[in-house]
Design an enzyme around this catalytic site. Structure first.
Site, short mmCIF file in Angstrom:
data_model
loop_
_atom_site.label_atom_id
_atom_site.label_comp_id
_atom_site.label_asym_id
_atom_site.label_seq_id
_atom_site.Cartn_x
_atom_site.Cartn_y
_atom_site.Cartn_z
N ILE A 9 7.66 28.43 27.12
CA ILE A 9 8.43 29.27 26.50
C ILE A 9 8.71 28.66 25.10
O ILE A 9 8.88 29.28 24.32
CB ILE A 9 10.06 29.40 27.40
CG1 ILE A 9 9.76 29.81 28.92
CG2 ILE A 9 11.01 30.26 26.60
CD1 ILE A 9 9.20 31.29 28.93
N ILE A 139 -3.65 10.97 34.07
CA ILE A 139 -5.09 10.50 34.03
C ILE A 139 -5.72 11.64 33.42
O ILE A 139 -6.61 11.77 32.15
CB ILE A 139 -5.56 10.05 35.13
CG1 ILE A 139 -4.99 8.67 35.46
CG2 ILE A 139 -7.12 9.80 34.96
CD1 ILE A 139 -5.45 8.10 36.89
N CYS A 372 -1.42 46.37 44.12
CA CYS A 372 -2.52 45.71 44.72
C CYS A 372 -2.67 45.77 46.12
O CYS A 372 -3.01 46.67 46.84
CB CYS A 372 -2.77 44.41 43.95
SG CYS A 372 -4.61 44.06 43.99
N HIS A 498 -2.55 46.06 38.40
CA HIS A 498 -1.54 45.26 38.08
C HIS A 498 -0.81 45.89 36.74
O HIS A 498 -1.21 45.20 35.71
CB HIS A 498 -1.63 43.68 38.25
CG HIS A 498 -2.41 43.13 39.14
ND1 HIS A 498 -1.46 42.53 40.05
CD2 HIS A 498 -3.60 43.27 39.75
CE1 HIS A 498 -2.27 42.09 41.14
NE2 HIS A 498 -3.46 42.58 41.09
N GLU A 500 1.93 45.34 35.76
CA GLU A 500 2.75 43.99 35.09
C GLU A 500 2.11 43.21 34.05
O GLU A 500 2.68 42.64 33.11
CB GLU A 500 3.40 42.97 36.16
CG GLU A 500 2.24 42.27 36.83
CD GLU A 500 1.52 42.85 37.86
OE1 GLU A 500 1.86 44.19 37.96
OE2 GLU A 500 0.84 42.24 38.71
#
Ligand code: GLN
Length: 529
Positions: A9, A139, A372, A498, A500
């Site tokens: 964000i 790491i 979906c 989708h 969205e």
């Protein structure tokens, strides 16, 4: 200092502050895990997989960049250890490094820098934001931080800026803000060779002066380079709160970008409509990964974008689909909602419960949107209960079903590898005139993003249509069913794609907008007006 602290964000917000000043920005997410992409990871642990136009299965932060910046990114905007090593090893096998010992520095770090520069060169904009996931000192993250360290040497101080995002917890017992974890992560970063230029403290509340001074002192930066991302009612307010603290101007000055006054008009208008709605709709999201909101983050946001466009606050309850399998009486709970939403999913768990919720929506005329797997289950439920084929199923759920109304796409049958082999990315679809889908999208051809292996089996098209299901969106060759609707219902629509992933603040996707609008009309308060 830790993952999920809100780097995505903050990165998106920095981009927005620059964009508001007229600069062209793009963003890269670095994920130091060894997977080549996010596609093979469980959404319940890692959050949703974000699909780009070009079919990249990427980290959900790319979704935030796209939503905040209203841009379309691609596979290259997500760099992982898996991709980097795959490329280096391929080069080694080809003999590109013949005679040399292939090492992390310089070969792996060169590959990382090459990938960052590749995005910059392709993009030809003003600023490339590069977010490195994980925690300083991991790491896996070290080669990336080393590459980033080297980039300052190569690109110059005035062309690079390091932002460190760290959590400042407030202790419950004393109410005290603690900057110690932040001090340690800055030290760790310095040990690696990176001195941050600015620090963003992520805190529940605006940090107090004392904490601000401590952060500046221990971070070796001026106080006006310390900013705070505190909790706000809408995530879309974050760029506004950071800009108010002077972050946008600070960054521009530091990067020697010309001073421009920001234009926040459109953004503020959207934030305003999201914060001060006239109505409220309550949605039941019946899913399988309901315990982790990040699994459905793009759907969540798409519902809210649609809500803002209808002056409605959308409150979403995440309900585990299996609840309805254990006790049928739980279905009664669904009476309390203005709409039922059935999201994506993989594998059999929870599918019977989702179908019970779909049946409830169909029989009680509650608005329903399926995405979906939600689309596929709506087809199965209809085949079972309206076409009389009780044992209908998807071969994903029951490979032995006598009525495979949802079946593997033919080109998927011989696919053995799991990574990047689904039907992915934006594909064109044609919308049938005179349908609800046509009303919602207003045009006859749209591009929407996909991520699936199964589809409606052509052998059952006629049966389904004869019983009243309409396929209102199809692939251009007519061979794939993309949108279904039940015209005798108030709002019953589902899509194989989708929507969205293309939804943006101020620009909701058609199916989400239609759904929320229908939910709103379904609630008596709004219908009275
Ligand atoms: N599991 C289904 C398929 O692969 C649906 C996928 C999804 O919901 N994204 O076709």
């Amino acid at each position: 200092v830790l993952s999920s602290v809100g780097k995505g964000i903050v990165t998106s917000s920095i981009g927005k502050m620059l964009q508001a000043r007229g600069f062209k920005v793009t963003a890269i997410k670095i994920d130091p895990y060894v997977n080549v992409d996010a596609g093979t990871m469980n959404p319940y642990i890692h959050g949703e997989v974000y699909v780009t136009d070009d079919g990249g299965e990427t980290d959900l932060d790319l979704g935030w960049y796209e939503r905040f910046l209203n841009i379309n990114l691609c596979t290259h905007n997500n760099i992982t250890t898996g991709q980097v090593y795959q490329a280096v090893i391929e080069k080694e096998r080809k003999g590109d490094f013949l005679g040399k010992c292939v090492q992390i520095v310089p070969h792996v770090t060169n590959e990382i820098k090459h990938r960052i520069r590749f995005v910059a060169n392709e993009f030809k904009g003003d600023v490339v934001l590069t977010e490195c996931g994980g925690t300083v000192g991991d790491i896996e993250g070290l080669p990336f931080l080393e590459a980033i360290r080297q980039m300052r040497l190569e690109e110059g101080f005035e062309n690079t800026l390091y932002v460190h995002v760290a959590l400042v917890p407030i202790l419950d017992v004393t109410g005290e803000m603690k900057t110690k974890p932040l001090q340690h992560s800055v030290n760790e970063l310095r040990r690696i060779g990176i001195q941050p230029d600015t620090i963003v403290a992520r805190c529940k509340e605006m940090i107090d002066t004392e904490s601000m001074q401590k952060i500046a002192l221990f971070g070796t930066i001026p106080e006006n380079a310390v900013f705070c991302s505190y909790n706000v009612p809408s995530i879309y307010q974050v760029p506004l709160t950071l800009d108010k603290q002077g972050m946008g101007n600070y960054i521009c000055k530091r990067l020697q970008l010309p001073e421009h006054k920001p234009n926040w008009n459109d953004w503020k208008q959207f934030v305003e409509s999201a914060l001060n709605p006239n109505y409220e709709v309550k949605i039941a999201l019946v899913g399988k990964y309901a315990g982790l909101a990040d699994s459905y983050v793009s759907m969540n946001e798409a519902l809210r974008h649609a809500g803002a466009a209808c002056q409605a606050r959308v409150s979403i309850d995440f309900i585990e689909a299996e609840t309805f399998e254990r006790e049928s009486s739980a279905l009664k709970r669904l009476q309390n909602y203005d709409g039922i939403f059935i999201p994506y999913g993989f594998g059999p768990r929870g599918t019977e419960g989702k179908m019970k919720a779909i049946r409830f929506a169909r029989e009680n005329n509650v608005p329903l949107l399926g995405i979906c797997l939600g689309f596929q289950l709506a087809v199965i439920e209809f085949t079972r209960n309206m076409c009389g084929l009780e044992k209908a199923n998807s071969t994903e759920i029951d490979p032995e079903t006598p009525h495979p109304v949802i079946d593997l796409m033919p080109e998927q049958r011989d696919v053995k590898h799991k990574g990047a082999t689904m039907r992915l990315g934006a594909h064109k679809l044609v919308i049938v005139k005179g349908t609800m889908a046509h009303q919602l999208y207003g045009i006859e051809e749209i591009y929407e993003r996909h991520r699936h292996r199964w589809e409606v089996n052509p052998k059952y098209w006629d049966t389904l249509e004869k019983h009243g299901m309409i396929f209102s969106g199809k692939s251009p060759d007519g061979q794939r069913m993309e949108i279904l609707e039940l015209p005798n219902k108030f709002f019953f629509l589902a899509s194989q794609f989708h929507g969205e992933f293309k939804s943006r603040p101020g620009k909701p996707d058609g199916e989400y907008y239609g759904f929320i609008k229908a939910c709103l009309l379904y609630t008596s308060d709004a219908a009275d007006e």
